[in-house]
Design an enzyme around this catalytic site. Structure first.
Site, mmCIF file in Angstrom:
data_model
loop_
_atom_site.group_PDB
_atom_site.id
_atom_site.type_symbol
_atom_site.label_atom_id
_atom_site.label_comp_id
_atom_site.label_asym_id
_atom_site.label_seq_id
_atom_site.Cartn_x
_atom_site.Cartn_y
_atom_site.Cartn_z
ATOM 1 C CB CYS A 1 -0.900 0.029 1.231
ATOM 2 S SG CYS A 1 -1.828 1.579 1.404
ATOM 3 C CB CYS A 12 -2.638 4.100 -6.364
ATOM 4 S SG CYS A 12 -4.179 3.474 -5.649
#
Lengths: 227, 227
Positions: free
Chosen positions: A85, A188
């Site tokens: 992440c 992302c």
């Protein structure tokens, strides 16, 4: 085959990105037998305090939850930690229970190996707000337009991996390339779930795949001489 | 959205099957937000003693390793346990640390819902040797030819998910259907990595997907009245 350190994955941000990361870890091991793979411990925890709310609105920090997950994984035997992440890397300093492989550093290293003059970054939320890539890149960073990238990421998180989010992200990548980016980082973990190298005119670095490669490299034990 | 119990996954047998299972778990949650997903703890341990060697040659039992993995996951908070490996279910009795969702029972239940007169099973190793499906099915079980199924499974474990193993498994499924099986269970987690419903003339039950559905059903907390 070399041996491996046990890998710990601080995951769940989001859950699909963690599943993607595990698949990339498995595919990245060139092994004919199950036993030649590393052990991988995963805590896919979608209840970590929201990274974007923390960075943008001063909401509760995810740091303590990430530290606790890291400690839990290390307690179960994890010797190398990774966190698929990007945004959560704003709190990577909280992860001290075992050596940590940074996703930001892994993606930037793969991008810099291409000798770019500038790097385009498709990111959202805390990754942008905390300038995680800008702080790590030795060349200028051009960011995608959040008003275009965010809706695409939201759609992917809701399960839409179809043509609409792909087209929106491809258009942003094209804009960054036209503005001078020689390489684009999908910064992302949702982005590479729809956007592939064929969608972008310049090289595209998948930050999830870069982290998988860096994690396997860090986990691999040296071959013993004569073994 | 309902809340969830924390899911623990006794994995790594093989690693690709565990990655497939995690992807199916994530996809099986109809949620727009990360926070609506369950927490999933995974121990993907490819170093569990070989199930097939234990069943076929009297080698070391995997039971103690599976019990230790279950205890470790429960210690980290897992409240429902699942194990995406058919063969390892020969030692499921060793898993006592938390409620356990049986993959065999999940696949048989989905097959029996189709009211078959006989069920075809594509399995290898300990799954066959211990007759795990035959012992659980209330209708006759027809097994695929191990001499054809085993090489296909070995190829998939080595990373070949191409046309050759698919054709070999499709031919076995066709043979079982011709012999009277009204439904086929892909009873080895490698099989559905290449064989899909379009490859088989009768319904095909993916044991990994059946386990994912049963695990989510067991993990889901009831909606609170008035919540």
């Amino acid at each position: 085959m070399p041996g491996w350190r046990t890998i710990g994955v601080i995951g769940g941000m989001g859950p699909a990105a963690t599943a993607d990361f595990l698949a990339l870890l498995v595919a990245g091991v060139a092994a004919a037998r199950d036993a030649d793979h590393p052990r991988v411990l995963i805590d896919s925890n979608p209840h970590v305090p929201d990274r974007n709310a923390a960075a943008l609105h001063g909401a509760a920090s995810p740091g303590p939850a990430l530290a606790a997950m890291a400690a839990g994984l290390a307690g179960q035997g994890a010797q190398v930690l990774a966190m698929p992440c990007n945004a959560a890397h704003g709190w990577a300093a909280a992860i001290t229970a075992a050596p940590f492989v940074s996703m930001i550093d892994a993606a930037v290293a793969e991008a810099m190996a291409l000798n770019p003059r500038a790097i385009g970054v498709l990111a959202v939320g805390a990754t942008l707000a905390l300038d995680l890539y800008g702080r790590s890149c030795p060349v200028p960073v051009l960011n995608g337009d959040l008003a275009m990238v965010q809706p695409a990421v939201n759609a992917i998180k809701a399960g839409d991996t179809g043509a609409a989010p792909r087209a929106a992200l491809a258009a942003q990548a094209a804009r960054l390339a036209a503005a001078g980016a020689d390489v684009i980082i999908a910064a992302c973990t949702e982005v590479p779930l729809v956007l592939g190298p064929g969608d972008v005119a310049v090289p595209l670095i998948n930050s999830t795949a870069a982290l998988a490669r860096a994690t396997l490299a860090a986990a691999r034990l040296p071959d013993r001489v004569g073994a």
